[in-house]
Write a protein that holds these residues in place. Structure first.
Motif, PDB file in Angstrom:
ATOM      1  N   ALA A 257       0.837  -1.212   0.000  1.00 18.80           N
ATOM      2  CA  ALA A 257       0.000   0.000   0.000  1.00 18.80           C
ATOM      3  C   ALA A 257       0.871   1.260   0.000  1.00 18.80           C
ATOM      4  CB  ALA A 257      -0.923  -0.009   1.219  1.00 18.80           C
ATOM      5  N   PHE A 258       1.931   1.263   0.804  1.00 23.19           N
ATOM      6  CA  PHE A 258       2.817   2.445   0.848  1.00 23.19           C
ATOM      7  C   PHE A 258       3.463   2.679  -0.518  1.00 23.19           C
ATOM      8  CE2 PHE A 258       4.040   4.481   5.060  1.00 23.19           C
ATOM      9  CZ  PHE A 258       2.797   4.282   5.615  1.00 23.19           C
ATOM     10  N   ASP A 259       3.882   1.597  -1.136  1.00 27.78           N
ATOM     11  CA  ASP A 259       4.509   1.696  -2.458  1.00 27.78           C
ATOM     12  C   ASP A 259       3.524   2.328  -3.457  1.00 27.78           C
ATOM     13  OD1 ASP A 259       6.311   1.354  -4.487  1.00 27.78           O
ATOM     14  OD2 ASP A 259       6.006  -0.806  -4.704  1.00 27.78           O
ATOM     15  N   LEU A 260       2.283   1.852  -3.434  1.00 29.85           N
ATOM     16  CA  LEU A 260       1.272   2.375  -4.374  1.00 29.85           C
ATOM     17  C   LEU A 260       0.941   3.842  -4.098  1.00 29.85           C
ATOM     18  CD1 LEU A 260      -1.078  -0.716  -4.568  1.00 29.85           C
ATOM     19  CD2 LEU A 260       0.110   0.352  -6.501  1.00 29.85           C
ATOM     20  N   MET A 261       0.841   4.205  -2.816  1.00 33.32           N
ATOM     21  CA  MET A 261       0.533   5.607  -2.490  1.00 33.32           C
ATOM     22  C   MET A 261       1.646   6.526  -3.006  1.00 33.32           C
ATOM     23  SD  MET A 261      -1.246   5.633   1.255  1.00 33.32           S
ATOM     24  CE  MET A 261      -0.455   4.319   2.093  1.00 33.32           C
ATOM     25  N   ALA A 262       2.884   6.066  -2.882  1.00 31.61           N
ATOM     26  CA  ALA A 262       4.009   6.895  -3.343  1.00 31.61           C
ATOM     27  C   ALA A 262       4.002   7.050  -4.862  1.00 31.61           C
ATOM     28  CB  ALA A 262       5.332   6.264  -2.882  1.00 31.61           C
TER      29      ALA A 262
ATOM     30  N   SER B 101      -5.452  11.935   2.783  1.00 31.20           N
ATOM     31  CA  SER B 101      -5.327  11.003   3.917  1.00 31.20           C
ATOM     32  C   SER B 101      -6.184   9.773   3.627  1.00 31.20           C
ATOM     33  CB  SER B 101      -5.836  11.648   5.213  1.00 31.20           C
ATOM     34  OG  SER B 101      -4.993  12.703   5.593  1.00 31.20           O
ATOM     35  N   PHE B 102      -5.650   8.600   3.959  1.00 27.47           N
ATOM     36  CA  PHE B 102      -6.368   7.343   3.688  1.00 27.47           C
ATOM     37  C   PHE B 102      -6.375   6.453   4.928  1.00 27.47           C
ATOM     38  CE2 PHE B 102      -4.422   8.654  -0.294  1.00 27.47           C
ATOM     39  CZ  PHE B 102      -5.471   8.542  -1.191  1.00 27.47           C
ATOM     40  N   ASN B 103      -7.494   5.776   5.159  1.00 29.14           N
ATOM     41  CA  ASN B 103      -7.470   4.697   6.146  1.00 29.14           C
ATOM     42  C   ASN B 103      -6.679   3.537   5.555  1.00 29.14           C
ATOM     43  OD1 ASN B 103      -9.152   6.118   7.837  1.00 29.14           O
ATOM     44  ND2 ASN B 103     -11.026   5.139   7.091  1.00 29.14           N
ATOM     45  N   LEU B 104      -5.892   2.887   6.404  1.00 29.17           N
ATOM     46  CA  LEU B 104      -5.124   1.727   5.943  1.00 29.17           C
ATOM     47  C   LEU B 104      -5.218   0.638   7.012  1.00 29.17           C
ATOM     48  CD1 LEU B 104      -3.170   0.272   4.071  1.00 29.17           C
ATOM     49  CD2 LEU B 104      -1.282   1.570   5.080  1.00 29.17           C
ATOM     50  N   GLY B 105      -5.927  -0.424   6.663  1.00 28.05           N
ATOM     51  CA  GLY B 105      -6.092  -1.527   7.608  1.00 28.05           C
ATOM     52  C   GLY B 105      -6.594  -2.754   6.872  1.00 28.05           C
ATOM     53  N   GLY B 106      -6.925  -3.794   7.618  1.00 24.55           N
ATOM     54  CA  GLY B 106      -7.416  -5.018   6.987  1.00 24.55           C
ATOM     55  C   GLY B 106      -8.831  -4.877   6.447  1.00 24.55           C
TER      56      GLY B 106
ATOM     57  N   LEU C 146      -8.879   4.153  -0.310  1.00 26.09           N
ATOM     58  CA  LEU C 146      -7.563   3.729  -0.812  1.00 26.09           C
ATOM     59  C   LEU C 146      -7.716   2.723  -1.956  1.00 26.09           C
ATOM     60  CD1 LEU C 146      -4.494   3.919  -0.475  1.00 26.09           C
ATOM     61  CD2 LEU C 146      -4.621   2.011   1.118  1.00 26.09           C
ATOM     62  N   GLN C 147      -8.708   1.841  -1.840  1.00 27.77           N
ATOM     63  CA  GLN C 147      -8.934   0.857  -2.906  1.00 27.77           C
ATOM     64  C   GLN C 147      -9.283   1.560  -4.214  1.00 27.77           C
ATOM     65  OE1 GLN C 147     -11.862  -1.316  -0.550  1.00 27.77           O
ATOM     66  NE2 GLN C 147     -10.580  -3.137  -0.598  1.00 27.77           N
TER      67      GLN C 147
ATOM     68  N   ASN D 180      -5.571  -3.997  -2.521  1.00 22.93           N
ATOM     69  CA  ASN D 180      -6.425  -4.839  -1.690  1.00 22.93           C
ATOM     70  C   ASN D 180      -5.564  -5.668  -0.767  1.00 22.93           C
ATOM     71  OD1 ASN D 180      -9.308  -4.847  -2.021  1.00 22.93           O
ATOM     72  ND2 ASN D 180      -8.881  -5.237  -4.182  1.00 22.93           N
ATOM     73  N   PRO D 181      -6.002  -5.917   0.466  1.00 19.85           N
ATOM     74  CA  PRO D 181      -5.233  -6.844   1.305  1.00 19.85           C
ATOM     75  C   PRO D 181      -5.224  -8.230   0.668  1.00 19.85           C
ATOM     76  CG  PRO D 181      -6.922  -5.702   2.606  1.00 19.85           C
ATOM     77  CD  PRO D 181      -7.194  -5.388   1.166  1.00 19.85           C
ATOM     78  N   GLN D 182      -4.073  -8.902   0.701  1.00 23.26           N
ATOM     79  CA  GLN D 182      -3.989 -10.246   0.097  1.00 23.26           C
ATOM     80  C   GLN D 182      -3.870 -11.354   1.142  1.00 23.26           C
ATOM     81  OE1 GLN D 182      -0.701  -9.873  -2.664  1.00 23.26           O
ATOM     82  NE2 GLN D 182      -2.013  -8.963  -4.239  1.00 23.26           N
TER      83      GLN D 182
END
Ligand code: NAD
Length: 370
Positions: free
Chosen positions: A265-270, A279-284, A329-330, A336-338
């Motif tokens: 997720a961090f890689d994609l945001m960058a 700002s994005f929520n980031l969790g499962g 974020l999606q 997506n969480p894998q």
């Protein structure tokens, strides 16, 4: 690509560094850390595996701008992860929490502005910015704020709670208050200040900043303690045959994200320009939730061991359920969480079992009797 990671010796710093090193063959990482948490163990793992040509550790404190500044020369991307990480310590030492989290974040932004203004900066914020969880509702065209009621807004089941509103998947970025009147601890405030500065440096200087409001992130190389990293802490305690404390009844539910999914997720945001300034929520998310009781069951299934539980009163501000709505974020990144919660906990258990002697040395606190 040169990536600088503050807090790079930490749990998430080291996983994000490894993701970069594995994904980009031309990459190098600089880890800035004061080694206050894992004492160089995760940096050593990275240097041993990827070599000193690609991994450099700089022992420095984010409170000291001058010590950091020279290392931001020729940097293509920055992850700001160094922090005072616990709510309890922020209540005991609010000024220390403020200096590390708020001033430290300003210092990082200044380094970027002065040395590498084109580098995207991804910031570790927290779901604690939503504090006491205050919903924004509109009635008759009037906006009103409604704080979650711990009795009415949740339904109690045998081993977990659920949201009473069947349409609520989780906490959204737009539908809930950040900061007052929702703020409930200095850690939430110092992280929120960091978010404000991130947004300001984007608006005032055009920096490519992104804030991730993270819920529970867990995985290998995590040295959990009682106040942070509860999945890791419960796993360590079960393996050591030590008890745990449930503050409340143990049915509280959280969403949890495995560390490698966090790093993707961090890689994609960058890499995604439309994320800058957001700002994005980031969790499962709703698919990956677990209660404290359910975690003990899962650990027992994988290890054959189960900690005895002591009960203590609910902690101030502790929610019966906290689930991140990760739709924003999606939509922005197709992320997506894998790793499912079952797979992730199994990986955590395997790593913890193999490394239990090291964990005892790095964090002797895990042996404490509660
Ligand atoms: N793990 C989670 O569930 C979670 C959830 C929400 C937010 N976060 C945030 O994510 C980030 C990383 O968390 P983590 O779980 O990897 O924790 P961690 O404790 O493993 O990593 C934090 C790192 O920061 C370093 N550090 C602390 N103070 C410093 C200072 N003054 N100067 C330089 N380095 C310093 C520590 O030595 C440590 O290596 C933190 O900002 C934390 O607040 C984590």
């Amino acid at each position: 690509m040169n990536v600088l990671i503050t807090g790079g010796d930490g749990f998430l710093g080291s996983h994000n560094a490894e993701h970069i090193l594995k994904t980009y063959s031309d990459s190098k990482v600089i880890l800035i850390d004061n080694l206050s948490r894992t004492h160089g163990n995760n940096s050593k793992y990275l240097i041993d595996k990827y070599g000193p040509d690609r991994v450099k550790l700089v022992v420095a404190d984010v409170r000291n701008l001058d010590d950091m500044l020279p290392h931001f020369e020729n940097i293509d991307r920055v992850y700001h992860m160094a922090a005072q990480v616990t709510m309890t310590e922020s209540l005991e030492k609010p000024l220390y929490d403020y200096h590390v989290n708020s001033t430290g974040t300003m210092n990082v932004l200044e380094c970027v502005r002065l040395k590498c203004p084109d580098a995207p900066v991804i910031y570790c914020s927290t779901n604690k910015v939503y504090g006491d969880i205050v919903r924004i509702e509109s009635k008759n065209e009037k906006i009103r704020y409604r704080k979650f009621d711990q009795l009415k807004d949740f339904i109690e089941k045998q081993d977990h709670y659920e949201y009473a509103d069947p349409n609520l998947l989780g906490i959204t970025e737009e539908g809930f208050v950040v900061g007052p009147p929702a703020a409930n601890c200095p850690y939430g405030a110092s992280k929120m200040a960091g978010e404000l500065w991130m947004r300001n440096y984007h608006d005032s200087y055009g920096l490519k900043t992104v804030c991730a409001r993270m819920s529970c992130i867990y995985g290998t190389r995590q040295y959990g303690c009682e106040d942070q990293g509860w999945l890791s802490w419960f796993t360590i305690r079960a393996i050591l045959g030590k008890n745990v404390i449930f503050y409340g009844d143990g049915k509280q539910v959280r969403d949890a994200l495995y560390c490698t999914d966090h790093a993707r997720a961090f890689d994609l945001m960058a890499k995604t320009p439309k994320c800058y300034g957001e700002s994005f929520n980031l969790g499962g998310g709703p698919e990956n939730t677990i209660s404290l009781m359910q975690l003990l069951d899962l650990i027992e299934e994988y290890t054959g061991k189960r900690s005895k539980v002591k009960y203590a009163p609910w902690r101030h501000g502790d929610q019966r359920v906290y689930i991140s709505d990760i739709t924003k974020l999606q939509k922005y990144t197709n992320w997506n969480p894998q790793v499912t919660i079952h797979e992730g906990v199994k990986k955590l258990v395997d790593w913890t079992e193999k490394n239990i002697e090291k964990i005892k040395k790095v964090s002797p606190d895990v042996l404490r009797n509660l």
